[in-house]
Scaffold this motif. Structure first.
Motif, PDB file in Angstrom:
ATOM      1  N   GLY A 155      23.346   4.217  21.492  1.00  0.00           N
ATOM      2  CA  GLY A 155      22.575   3.912  22.693  1.00  0.00           C
ATOM      3  C   GLY A 155      22.355   2.425  22.869  1.00  0.00           C
ATOM      4  O   GLY A 155      22.442   1.890  23.979  1.00  0.00           O
ATOM      5  N   ILE A 156      22.073   1.735  21.774  1.00  0.00           N
ATOM      6  CA  ILE A 156      21.851   0.287  21.824  1.00  0.00           C
ATOM      7  C   ILE A 156      23.129  -0.425  22.245  1.00  0.00           C
ATOM      8  O   ILE A 156      23.095  -1.337  23.089  1.00  0.00           O
ATOM      9  N   TYR A 157      24.267  -0.001  21.697  1.00  0.00           N
ATOM     10  CA  TYR A 157      25.534  -0.643  22.071  1.00  0.00           C
ATOM     11  C   TYR A 157      25.838  -0.447  23.553  1.00  0.00           C
ATOM     12  O   TYR A 157      26.195  -1.401  24.247  1.00  0.00           O
ATOM     13  N   VAL A 158      25.694   0.766  24.046  1.00  0.00           N
ATOM     14  CA  VAL A 158      25.983   1.027  25.461  1.00  0.00           C
ATOM     15  C   VAL A 158      25.087   0.162  26.344  1.00  0.00           C
ATOM     16  O   VAL A 158      25.554  -0.445  27.323  1.00  0.00           O
ATOM     17  N   THR A 159      23.827   0.061  25.997  1.00  0.00           N
ATOM     18  CA  THR A 159      22.897  -0.760  26.767  1.00  0.00           C
ATOM     19  C   THR A 159      23.291  -2.234  26.720  1.00  0.00           C
ATOM     20  O   THR A 159      23.309  -2.925  27.745  1.00  0.00           O
ATOM     21  N   GLN A 160      23.617  -2.730  25.528  1.00  0.00           N
ATOM     22  CA  GLN A 160      24.032  -4.128  25.370  1.00  0.00           C
ATOM     23  C   GLN A 160      25.287  -4.411  26.193  1.00  0.00           C
ATOM     24  O   GLN A 160      25.338  -5.386  26.949  1.00  0.00           O
TER      25      GLN A 160
END
Length: 198
Positions: A146-151
């Motif tokens: 989730g953090i990667y997709v957001t970044q």
């Protein structure tokens, strides 16, 4: 951001309140963890305690090495420690080709794009669990995805709204024991003092 802002004060608090058998409450001061993590001047560093490697990584350390691409990630981290970003990126791309769900490698690749863009950036510390039992590791995998997709989406679509400011993500592994979370939370506070982008 909210998770780090919420969790850091909770993990760094040293007092505990307990309810006794007679219904009264008492407050005691918890012992400060005696483990320290060796860090560089920017607050980056890890320590292995038993089967847990805890601390903060910018890609110079790999946490999630039990995956099929673990050796590639370890080699990439060693290359980055030796200031060979190009080799590290090649190895992370190979790791992602081997395991497309490996968000740790994807975050480190995106961080390199941020750093080489020449654009201003802010740094977010993503605190999660990437060592310990499979239940903890699965939570860590999901949170990093989730953090990667957001970044990635922010950097690709929204950075222009803030004068090109990008987002870099540091990964903080808190390991499998609650006392490690306190140690890592203190490390995050220290890192924020030395790196004004955090």
């Amino acid at each position: 951001i909210v998770a780090v802002l919420y969790l850091v004060p909770r993990f760094t608090s040293s007092s505990q309140t307990s309810t006794g058998s007679n219904g009264g409450t008492s407050t005691s001061t918890a012992a400060t963890p005696t483990v320290s993590i060796p860090t560089a001047s920017n607050g980056i560093g890890v320590k292995t305690i038993g089967s847990d490697t805890i601390g903060i990584s910018d890609g110079t350390y790999a946490f999630d090495t039990r995956r099929a691409d673990g050796s590639l990630k370890t080699q990439a981290s060693q290359a980055l420690q030796n200031n060979n970003s190009s080799s590290a990126q090649t190895l992370w791309r190979s790791a992602v080709a081997s395991d497309t769900t490996d968000a740790e490698s994807l975050i480190y690749l995106e961080n390199q794009r941020v750093l080489t863009s020449g654009k201003p950036y802010i740094t977010i510390v993503a605190a999660t669990m990437l060592t310990g039992g499979s239940d903890l590791i699965n939570v860590g995998h999901e949170s990093l995805q989730g953090i990667y997709v957001t970044q990635k989406e922010y950097n690709a679509n929204n950075a222009a709204l803030l004068n090109g400011t990008r987002v870099r993500v540091l990964i903080a592994n808190m390991g499998s024991k609650s006392e490690y979370a306190t140690i890592v939370a203190n490390q995050i506070v220290t890192a924020a003092k030395s790196d004004k982008t955090i």
